[in-house]
Write a protein that holds these residues in place. Structure first.
Motif, PDB file in Angstrom:
ATOM      1  N   TYR A   1       0.854  -1.179   0.000  1.00 24.24           N
ATOM      2  CA  TYR A   1       0.000   0.000   0.000  1.00 24.24           C
ATOM      3  C   TYR A   1       0.890   1.229   0.000  1.00 24.24           C
ATOM      4  O   TYR A   1       2.054   1.188   0.449  1.00 24.24           O
ATOM      5  CB  TYR A   1      -0.971   0.007   1.179  1.00 24.24           C
ATOM      6  CG  TYR A   1      -0.379  -0.410   2.511  1.00 24.24           C
ATOM      7  CD1 TYR A   1       0.478   0.429   3.227  1.00 24.24           C
ATOM      8  CD2 TYR A   1      -0.699  -1.650   3.064  1.00 24.24           C
ATOM      9  CE1 TYR A   1       1.004   0.041   4.441  1.00 24.24           C
ATOM     10  CE2 TYR A   1      -0.170  -2.040   4.284  1.00 24.24           C
ATOM     11  CZ  TYR A   1       0.674  -1.195   4.976  1.00 24.24           C
ATOM     12  OH  TYR A   1       1.198  -1.571   6.178  1.00 24.24           O
ATOM     13  N   PRO A   2       0.396   2.360  -0.502  1.00 24.97           N
ATOM     14  CA  PRO A   2       1.228   3.573  -0.580  1.00 24.97           C
ATOM     15  C   PRO A   2       1.601   4.087   0.808  1.00 24.97           C
ATOM     16  O   PRO A   2       0.785   4.083   1.739  1.00 24.97           O
ATOM     17  CB  PRO A   2       0.326   4.569  -1.321  1.00 24.97           C
ATOM     18  CG  PRO A   2      -0.688   3.731  -2.025  1.00 24.97           C
ATOM     19  CD  PRO A   2      -0.914   2.553  -1.148  1.00 24.97           C
ATOM     20  N   VAL A   3       2.821   4.554   0.901  1.00 27.23           N
ATOM     21  CA  VAL A   3       3.354   5.087   2.159  1.00 27.23           C
ATOM     22  C   VAL A   3       3.631   6.569   1.984  1.00 27.23           C
ATOM     23  O   VAL A   3       4.250   6.992   1.007  1.00 27.23           O
ATOM     24  CB  VAL A   3       4.633   4.337   2.577  1.00 27.23           C
ATOM     25  CG1 VAL A   3       5.269   4.989   3.800  1.00 27.23           C
ATOM     26  CG2 VAL A   3       4.322   2.869   2.845  1.00 27.23           C
ATOM     27  N   GLY A   4       3.169   7.376   2.925  1.00 30.61           N
ATOM     28  CA  GLY A   4       3.380   8.816   2.881  1.00 30.61           C
ATOM     29  C   GLY A   4       2.326   9.521   3.714  1.00 30.61           C
ATOM     30  O   GLY A   4       1.561   8.892   4.453  1.00 30.61           O
TER      31      GLY A   4
ATOM     32  N   LEU B   1      -4.866  -1.171  -1.579  1.00 34.06           N
ATOM     33  CA  LEU B   1      -4.016  -2.331  -1.345  1.00 34.06           C
ATOM     34  C   LEU B   1      -3.792  -3.009  -2.684  1.00 34.06           C
ATOM     35  O   LEU B   1      -4.755  -3.372  -3.364  1.00 34.06           O
ATOM     36  CB  LEU B   1      -4.664  -3.296  -0.358  1.00 34.06           C
ATOM     37  CG  LEU B   1      -3.912  -4.616  -0.125  1.00 34.06           C
ATOM     38  CD1 LEU B   1      -2.639  -4.369   0.670  1.00 34.06           C
ATOM     39  CD2 LEU B   1      -4.808  -5.632   0.593  1.00 34.06           C
ATOM     40  N   THR B   2      -2.539  -3.176  -3.065  1.00 34.13           N
ATOM     41  CA  THR B   2      -2.199  -3.833  -4.329  1.00 34.13           C
ATOM     42  C   THR B   2      -1.761  -5.263  -4.040  1.00 34.13           C
ATOM     43  O   THR B   2      -0.880  -5.494  -3.201  1.00 34.13           O
ATOM     44  CB  THR B   2      -1.082  -3.085  -5.062  1.00 34.13           C
ATOM     45  OG1 THR B   2      -1.498  -1.739  -5.335  1.00 34.13           O
ATOM     46  CG2 THR B   2      -0.739  -3.770  -6.378  1.00 34.13           C
TER      47      THR B   2
ATOM     48  N   PRO C   1      -9.688  -0.808  -2.895  1.00 30.88           N
ATOM     49  CA  PRO C   1      -9.724   0.537  -2.317  1.00 30.88           C
ATOM     50  C   PRO C   1      -9.777   0.465  -0.793  1.00 30.88           C
ATOM     51  O   PRO C   1     -10.438  -0.402  -0.214  1.00 30.88           O
ATOM     52  CB  PRO C   1     -11.011   1.133  -2.892  1.00 30.88           C
ATOM     53  CG  PRO C   1     -11.869  -0.044  -3.204  1.00 30.88           C
ATOM     54  CD  PRO C   1     -10.937  -1.157  -3.590  1.00 30.88           C
ATOM     55  N   LEU C   2      -9.067   1.379  -0.162  1.00 29.20           N
ATOM     56  CA  LEU C   2      -9.044   1.504   1.296  1.00 29.20           C
ATOM     57  C   LEU C   2      -9.477   2.923   1.653  1.00 29.20           C
ATOM     58  O   LEU C   2      -8.694   3.862   1.543  1.00 29.20           O
ATOM     59  CB  LEU C   2      -7.651   1.197   1.848  1.00 29.20           C
ATOM     60  CG  LEU C   2      -7.058  -0.178   1.523  1.00 29.20           C
ATOM     61  CD1 LEU C   2      -5.614  -0.257   2.022  1.00 29.20           C
ATOM     62  CD2 LEU C   2      -7.908  -1.293   2.131  1.00 29.20           C
ATOM     63  N   ALA C   3     -10.752   3.073   2.022  1.00 25.32           N
ATOM     64  CA  ALA C   3     -11.271   4.399   2.357  1.00 25.32           C
ATOM     65  C   ALA C   3     -10.737   4.835   3.711  1.00 25.32           C
ATOM     66  O   ALA C   3     -10.731   4.055   4.671  1.00 25.32           O
ATOM     67  CB  ALA C   3     -12.798   4.374   2.373  1.00 25.32           C
TER      68      ALA C   3
END
Length: 362
Positions: free
Chosen positions: A47-50, A119-120, A137-139
């Protein structure tokens, strides 16, 4: 090749607020629904981090890993990228058909930005070939925002009847609720229950929720379904296991003393008519039987006359004149007769399904 089910706790995920970070859990179930074993090399979750609205966390090291079957599987962090890897403990071990494994990442520190992360899932099979990917998708909604308990009041309704759907959800500026189903989308933002249109087949419903905070939008959805008893069917191939009835015995009837009667069709079917004149009537006196089928704004007229009397009125080999009308479900059927010559008639209703040709009161 494998099937992935992703659940979050809480659902939806709430962003951090103030000095105390909010945490979330990802629970992922991996199932082999194929008919044969799948030789999987690894499955990667990331998942994207930032700190942005599309990122899940600013702390990639947060989160504790767990797996329900550690004897057959290994679930660990990737040492080079912010990702998590699931792989067989024995490299050549296949994933059996109908088998499943559940992994979880607990205590992920959620960043404070409202939005929709993802989440990929990247699946790599043994023997080469391009990895396959799908995204979930993660809302991430504002702290304190909840939506849940989306369900029908009754899960089974009669065909042609509505259902009532209810749910719980927070009301706030920027939050919109939309009902998605087989018809046009419906804005249900201001309510927490909704009567559906009349249902004729099993129907799935999606409650789509959007929360907009300063242009950053979190998108979340809940689903439910309603089962319809004796539904309309739209099918391709049909396989029946057990007994079924494809045709029904015809119902025979007549007009009695009436010159015209009207009916409604409760199912599709054929209407046949038999008309026999008891004396030759070549002119306008010839008896006439008419059937008018009205459906979808169109009237279809079928008629027949009988001009010549049979040599032996009781001989079944001389059935007189016949007509056949195709009647769709819900059609209005008007049956009439005219002519002054004495005659007799017989009508037969051959239904395709369960339903009558029901008389309409004058």
């Amino acid at each position: 090749m494998l099937t992935y089910t992703v659940e979050t706790d809480p659902a939806p995920i709430q962003v951090s607020q103030g000095t105390t970070p909010a945490t979330a859990t990802l629970r992922i179930t991996v199932t082999n629904h194929q008919q044969t074993p799948v030789h999987v090399e690894e499955v990667r979750f990331s998942y994207p981090v930032g700190s942005g609205p599309g990122d899940l966390t600013a702390k990639p090291d947060s989160g504790v890993l767990d797996i329900d079957d550690g004897q057959k599987w290994v679930f660990e962090r990737d040492s080079e990228t912010p990702a998590f890897i699931l792989r067989p403990r024995r490299p050549n071990r296949p994933f059996p058909s109908k088998d499943q494994v559940e992994v979880s990442i607990t205590g992920i520190e959620v960043n404070p930005a409202v939005g929709t992360s993802k989440l990929t899932v990247t699946e790599t099979l043994q023997g080469g070939g391009e990895p396959r990917q799908e995204e979930w998708p993660l809302a991430k909604v504002p702290a304190g925002f909840t939506v849940s308990d989306f369900r029908p009041t009754y899960i089974l309704v009669r065909s042609g009847s509505p259902a009532e759907l209810t749910w719980r959800g927070t009301s706030r500026d920027g939050a919109t609720y939309t009902m998605l189903h087989g018809g046009d989308p419906v804005d249900v933002t201001g309510i927490r229950n909704w009567p559906t249109p009349n249902l004729h087949r099993d129907t799935a419903f999606v409650l789509a929720v959007e929360v907009d905070v300063d242009g950053n939008v979190a998108e979340y959805a809940l689903t439910t379904a309603v089962t319809v008893a004796r539904p309309d069917l739209t099918i391709g191939d049909l396989t029946v296991h057990g007994k079924t009835t494809l045709t029904h015995l015809p119902t025979e009837f007549g007009l009695g003393e009436a010159d015209e009667l009207t009916y409604t069709a409760e199912t599709d079917g054929f209407l046949t008519g038999q008309l026999v004149t008891e004396e030759d009537a070549p002119g306008d006196d010839a008896p006439t039987l008419t059937v008018t089928v009205s459906a979808d704004g169109t009237d279809r007229l079928t008629s027949v006359q009988s001009r010549h009397a049979p040599p032996d009125p009781e001989d079944p080999r001389f059935p007189g004149s016949r007509l056949t009308a195709v009647v769709p479900r819900g059609a209005r059927v008007t049956i009439g007769r005219s002519g002054t010559a004495p005659s007799r008639h017989l009508l037969s209703w051959l239904p395709f399904g369960t339903g009558e040709l029901k008389p309409v009161d004058p």
